[in-house]
Design a protein around this motif. Sequence first.
Motif, PDB file in Angstrom:
ATOM      1  N   GLN A  68       1.031   4.006  -1.585  1.00 23.22           N
ATOM      2  CA  GLN A  68       1.324   2.575  -1.690  1.00 23.22           C
ATOM      3  C   GLN A  68       0.039   1.760  -1.778  1.00 23.22           C
ATOM      4  OE1 GLN A  68       4.578   1.593  -2.176  1.00 23.22           O
ATOM      5  NE2 GLN A  68       4.643   3.809  -2.245  1.00 23.22           N
ATOM      6  N   MET A  69      -0.974   2.148  -1.027  1.00 28.49           N
ATOM      7  CA  MET A  69      -2.268   1.440  -1.082  1.00 28.49           C
ATOM      8  C   MET A  69      -2.914   1.615  -2.454  1.00 28.49           C
ATOM      9  SD  MET A  69      -3.958   1.916   2.692  1.00 28.49           S
ATOM     10  CE  MET A  69      -3.397   3.567   3.082  1.00 28.49           C
ATOM     11  N   ILE A  71      -1.342   2.197  -5.334  1.00 34.17           N
ATOM     12  CA  ILE A  71      -0.556   1.396  -6.298  1.00 34.17           C
ATOM     13  C   ILE A  71      -0.945  -0.066  -6.194  1.00 34.17           C
ATOM     14  CG2 ILE A  71       1.771   0.554  -6.782  1.00 34.17           C
ATOM     15  CD1 ILE A  71       2.759   3.408  -5.994  1.00 34.17           C
ATOM     16  N   ASP A  72      -1.073  -0.544  -4.969  1.00 36.08           N
ATOM     17  CA  ASP A  72      -1.445  -1.956  -4.747  1.00 36.08           C
ATOM     18  C   ASP A  72      -2.845  -2.245  -5.274  1.00 36.08           C
ATOM     19  OD1 ASP A  72      -0.667  -4.540  -3.603  1.00 36.08           O
ATOM     20  OD2 ASP A  72      -2.360  -4.186  -2.251  1.00 36.08           O
ATOM     21  N   ALA A  73      -3.762  -1.313  -5.088  1.00 37.36           N
ATOM     22  CA  ALA A  73      -5.145  -1.507  -5.572  1.00 37.36           C
ATOM     23  C   ALA A  73      -5.194  -1.537  -7.089  1.00 37.36           C
ATOM     24  CB  ALA A  73      -6.040  -0.392  -5.033  1.00 37.36           C
ATOM     25  N   ALA A  75      -2.814  -2.581  -9.037  1.00 38.12           N
ATOM     26  CA  ALA A  75      -2.165  -3.805  -9.498  1.00 38.12           C
ATOM     27  C   ALA A  75      -3.067  -5.029  -9.325  1.00 38.12           C
ATOM     28  CB  ALA A  75      -0.856  -4.026  -8.731  1.00 38.12           C
ATOM     29  N   ALA A  76      -4.060  -4.931  -8.474  1.00 37.72           N
ATOM     30  CA  ALA A  76      -4.931  -6.087  -8.203  1.00 37.72           C
ATOM     31  C   ALA A  76      -5.931  -6.339  -9.290  1.00 37.72           C
ATOM     32  CB  ALA A  76      -5.653  -5.877  -6.881  1.00 37.72           C
TER      33      ALA A  76
END
Length: 76
Positions: A68-69, A71-73, A75-76
């Motif tokens: 999840q981290m 994926i979030d990175a 997307a940023a």
Amino acid sequence: MASPSVTTALQSGLPDRYLTPEDVAAIFKVPLETVRYWRKQRTGPPGFRVGVHVRYDPTAVQRWAEQQMAIDAEAA
């Protein structure tokens, strides 16, 4: 709700037992219903049944959190 030792154990390493849905909710500070929804939708950490009880492998929970981290990175 998970005992402080579960949260502390995850911060310092993996606990030596399988986690309950309440443990997972406490670790991520989300409502228990969120953990149940994740399981129903198959979007959260993978759980498994032991009779009527759902349990989570701490290694799988940690791996899911790392995914999840990442994926979030991305997307940023």
